[in-house]
Design a protein around this motif. Structure first.
Motif, PDB file in Angstrom:
ATOM      1  N   UNK A 251      10.086  17.549  15.260  1.00 31.75           N
ATOM      2  CA  UNK A 251      10.355  17.452  13.714  1.00 31.75           C
ATOM      3  C   UNK A 251      10.321  15.953  13.284  1.00 31.75           C
ATOM      4  N   UNK A 252      11.157  15.311  13.951  1.00 29.54           N
ATOM      5  CA  UNK A 252      10.871  13.936  13.578  1.00 29.54           C
ATOM      6  C   UNK A 252       9.673  13.062  13.657  1.00 29.54           C
ATOM      7  N   UNK A 253       9.130  13.495  14.752  1.00 27.09           N
ATOM      8  CA  UNK A 253       7.658  12.910  14.786  1.00 27.09           C
ATOM      9  C   UNK A 253       6.789  13.428  13.695  1.00 27.09           C
ATOM     10  N   UNK A 254       6.845  14.745  13.654  1.00 30.50           N
ATOM     11  CA  UNK A 254       5.930  15.338  12.399  1.00 30.50           C
ATOM     12  C   UNK A 254       6.102  14.645  11.180  1.00 30.50           C
ATOM     13  N   UNK A 255       7.405  14.431  10.822  1.00 34.54           N
ATOM     14  CA  UNK A 255       7.839  13.890   9.438  1.00 34.54           C
ATOM     15  C   UNK A 255       7.641  12.556   9.652  1.00 34.54           C
ATOM     16  N   UNK A 256       7.578  11.721  10.487  1.00 32.37           N
ATOM     17  CA  UNK A 256       7.369  10.137  10.657  1.00 32.37           C
ATOM     18  C   UNK A 256       5.781  10.038  10.579  1.00 32.37           C
ATOM     19  N   UNK A 257       5.206  11.161  11.086  1.00 32.04           N
ATOM     20  CA  UNK A 257       3.572  11.025  11.144  1.00 32.04           C
ATOM     21  C   UNK A 257       2.983  11.192   9.904  1.00 32.04           C
ATOM     22  N   UNK A 258       3.622  12.265   8.946  1.00 28.37           N
ATOM     23  CA  UNK A 258       3.249  12.524   7.607  1.00 28.37           C
ATOM     24  C   UNK A 258       3.415  11.283   6.507  1.00 28.37           C
ATOM     25  N   UNK A 259       4.556  10.576   6.853  1.00 24.16           N
ATOM     26  CA  UNK A 259       4.939   9.298   6.094  1.00 24.16           C
ATOM     27  C   UNK A 259       3.850   8.234   6.579  1.00 24.16           C
ATOM     28  N   UNK A 260       3.669   8.012   7.841  1.00 25.89           N
ATOM     29  CA  UNK A 260       2.817   7.188   8.001  1.00 25.89           C
ATOM     30  C   UNK A 260       1.281   7.400   7.589  1.00 25.89           C
ATOM     31  N   UNK A 261       0.973   8.732   7.487  1.00 22.55           N
ATOM     32  CA  UNK A 261      -0.471   8.949   6.955  1.00 22.55           C
ATOM     33  C   UNK A 261      -0.388   8.673   5.585  1.00 22.55           C
ATOM     34  N   UNK A 262       0.598   8.917   4.698  1.00 20.91           N
ATOM     35  CA  UNK A 262       0.674   8.904   3.395  1.00 20.91           C
ATOM     36  C   UNK A 262       0.598   7.242   2.900  1.00 20.91           C
ATOM     37  N   UNK A 263       0.913   6.417   3.994  1.00 24.60           N
ATOM     38  CA  UNK A 263       1.113   4.900   3.578  1.00 24.60           C
ATOM     39  C   UNK A 263      -0.106   4.041   4.403  1.00 24.60           C
ATOM     40  N   UNK A 264      -1.109   5.161   4.944  1.00 23.29           N
ATOM     41  CA  UNK A 264      -2.430   4.551   5.880  1.00 23.29           C
ATOM     42  C   UNK A 264      -3.446   4.644   4.669  1.00 23.29           C
ATOM     43  N   UNK A 265      -3.941   3.454   4.273  1.00 21.87           N
ATOM     44  CA  UNK A 265      -4.807   3.489   3.247  1.00 21.87           C
ATOM     45  C   UNK A 265      -6.332   3.615   3.824  1.00 21.87           C
ATOM     46  N   UNK A 266      -6.433   3.614   5.265  1.00 24.37           N
ATOM     47  CA  UNK A 266      -7.661   3.995   5.716  1.00 24.37           C
ATOM     48  C   UNK A 266      -7.697   5.504   5.563  1.00 24.37           C
ATOM     49  N   UNK A 267      -6.761   6.357   5.547  1.00 26.14           N
ATOM     50  CA  UNK A 267      -7.033   7.807   5.661  1.00 26.14           C
ATOM     51  C   UNK A 267      -7.130   8.277   4.200  1.00 26.14           C
ATOM     52  N   UNK A 268      -6.968   7.396   3.239  1.00 28.33           N
ATOM     53  CA  UNK A 268      -7.353   7.844   1.613  1.00 28.33           C
ATOM     54  C   UNK A 268      -8.716   7.204   1.136  1.00 28.33           C
TER      55      UNK A 268
END
Length: 269
Positions: A251-268
């Motif tokens: 759960x911690x890894x999934x949550x942290x992964x979602x937060x990382x994806x949100x701040x990753x400009x490359x995925x937006x």
């Protein structure tokens, strides 16, 4: 339902089935090893294969008998408090150091040997020394998490800084940015995805370390709870504890992964 989604659902169940079969086979070979069905009873309550009535660990995870006898929810909560305290310290110290290492060759030459030396040191090697220094269970656990989880943050932050384009840095020179302006306007926007990747790795290490730390230091926490169940020969509960540690880590890894994806400009883009 498309084929890819079906694979994501079906294949894990196939692996789970194989794990349960292996577990059941192991229980027939190793004397007194918990079976899957009895472990489920010890988790949720009910009657075991021997006819014993058991109140499951998860049937009342919120009970508080006294300071040393609490439900598994409070054990996990205490562990998470220590994890996030050490993790927060690692962020506060690791990001500035990582920025310095990435921006300055001299700082990199000065610190890199020590980073490479201390990075692979096991948390169990730090524990006796830190326990001697602090003489306190919580401070020892938090400082152990800090020391062992700071390295991914430093390394990934420095990597992010080094991935900043020279063209951007040249623009900063033309515009005569101060060092702080260069960091906030040029470096951080590029380095943030790398920083969050480091934080994600760091949080995983922190959760890994806390179990070992609590086993040795004692007190309240999921690590100590697992060790205490071992001393009580409650092997069913050890397996339950392992599963709970894995689920919380997931759960911690999934949550942290979602937060990382949100701040990753490359995925937006």
């Amino acid at each position: 339902m498309n084929k890819e989604l079906m694979k994501k659902i079906i294949l894990p169940f196939i692996v789970l089935f194989l794990i349960i079969q292996f577990w059941s086979g192991l229980a027939t070979i190793v004397e007194d090893f918990p079976t899957p069905s009895d472990t489920a009873v010890y988790a949720f309550g009910g009657e075991t294969s021997d006819g014993d009535e058991i109140e499951g660990v998860l049937s009342d995870p919120f009970y508080i008998e006294n300071q040393d006898d609490m439900g598994v929810f409070w054990q996990i909560l205490e562990s998470l408090k220590r994890v996030f305290a050490g993790f927060a310290l690692a962020i506060l110290v690791g990001i500035p150091i990582g920025l310095l290492v990435g921006m300055s060759k001299n700082v990199q030459y000065a610190l890199d040997p020590f980073i490479q030396i201390f990075k692979p040191v096991s948390p169990l090697a730090w524990l006796p020394l830190l326990l001697f220094i602090f003489q306190d269970i919580n401070a020892t656990a938090i400082s152990t998490i800090f020391i062992t989880s700071i390295w991914p943050i430093i390394i990934n932050t420095a990597l992010g800084v080094k991935n900043v384009s020279e063209d951007y840095l040249n623009v900063a020179k033309v515009l005569r940015f101060t060092a702080m302006e260069k960091v906030y306007k040029i470096i951080l926007p590029v380095a943030v995805p790398y920083i969050f990747t480091g934080m994600r790795l760091s949080l995983g290490i922190a959760w890994l370390v806390i179990v070992a730390a609590e086993m040795l230091t004692g007190g309240i926490g999921i690590g100590f709870w697992i060790w205490d169940e071992y001393n009580n020969l409650a092997y069913h509960n050890i397996i339950i504890g392992i599963i709970l540690v894995g689920l919380v880590g997931f759960i911690l890894d999934v949550v942290m992964g979602r937060i990382a994806d949100y701040f990753d400009y490359r995925k937006r883009m």
